[in-house]
Design an enzyme around this catalytic site. Sequence first.
Site, PDB file in Angstrom:
ATOM      1  CB  SER A 159      -0.853  -0.064   1.170  1.00 41.63           C
ATOM      2  OG  SER A 159      -1.814   1.004   0.897  1.00 41.63           O
ATOM      3  CG  ASP A 260      -7.038  -2.315  -3.114  1.00 41.30           C
ATOM      4  OD1 ASP A 260      -7.415  -1.174  -2.844  1.00 41.30           O
ATOM      5  OD2 ASP A 260      -5.850  -2.934  -3.092  1.00 41.30           O
ATOM      6  CG  HIS A 290      -6.047  -1.805   0.416  1.00 42.29           C
ATOM      7  ND1 HIS A 290      -5.183  -1.471  -0.585  1.00 42.29           N
ATOM      8  CD2 HIS A 290      -5.426  -1.226   1.540  1.00 42.29           C
ATOM      9  CE1 HIS A 290      -4.151  -0.910  -0.136  1.00 42.29           C
ATOM     10  NE2 HIS A 290      -4.468  -0.540   1.083  1.00 42.29           N
TER      11      HIS A 290
END
Length: 320
Positions: A159, A260, A290
């Site tokens: 991320s 996501d 995610h």
Amino acid sequence: MLDTEAKSFLDAVKAAGRPDVSTLTPPEARQLYKETRGAVTPEPPEVSELDNIAAPGPHGPIPLRYYRPAGVDKREPIPVLVFYHGGGWVIGDLDTHDVVCRSLANEARCAVVSVDYRMGPEDKFPAAVDDAYAAAHWVAGEAKSLRIDPTRLAVGGDSAGGNLAAVVCLMARGKRKDGDETAPKIGYQLLIYPATDMHMATGSHQRYAKDHLLTRDSMDWFQQQYLNGSADRDDWRASPLRAKSLAGLPPAYLLVAGHDPLRDEGEAYAVALKQAGVPVVFREFPGQIHGFVVLGKVVPQASQAIAEMGTALKLAFGQG
């Protein structure tokens, strides 16, 4: 279709009334993230060494955590992965991603150095970027003391950490072009559902704006804490997809989750890398959400993803 275990996890989060991060202060968000890790994180696998160390940074020491995998010679120079944790450049730390780093070390048979970079809102962009690069630079220069092979250096993260890993590769390339012989020679990038474009204008941002672990409201909140203003969104150090050229970057493994908000910009970065002549392995887990890689206790595909990433790293390090 949403993965069964991922759906059960989302249902449990909703039933528990867990607040969206956007409704919290940064200290509250960090505390909540830490408090909820235990229920979703597997038991930490054994490694042969774990040491909390520090690298010099542009604004003081940068805390690091050094891992050596189980079953390797203590003196052998082994490959290394410099890892940047996720958390929107606001939350997360060495502890929240400890199990992932241990697991990657064992799977890839490499050392892992996890980086506790500065975060917003206390330290705004580009503080995290500066720390991320400084850490990779220091690791490469301390090969002897760390017992690593600097010719087999990878960077990676999930991320926000994937964003930082991508940006560090761009920075290292630029510094080498400018004649900086001390710039780390990064051989591989491991990008786990990375944020690559702060403009958040893709279809997946619209499809998964609500009712997921990462929401549009939370992403807006993260940006407000991290960036100085909307103009920062155009800076390639925040949005690596907007760099003028991606040519000459290290080969990449880029993983995305199908459900996501960041899915499409992750794929767009993989496509842009390929178009620039960079070898890319693009891997999608279609039913996942995610953040699933750190949910190994409740989402079995997390273990599968880590095993695959370990294999990719071993191949990149010439150990396959």
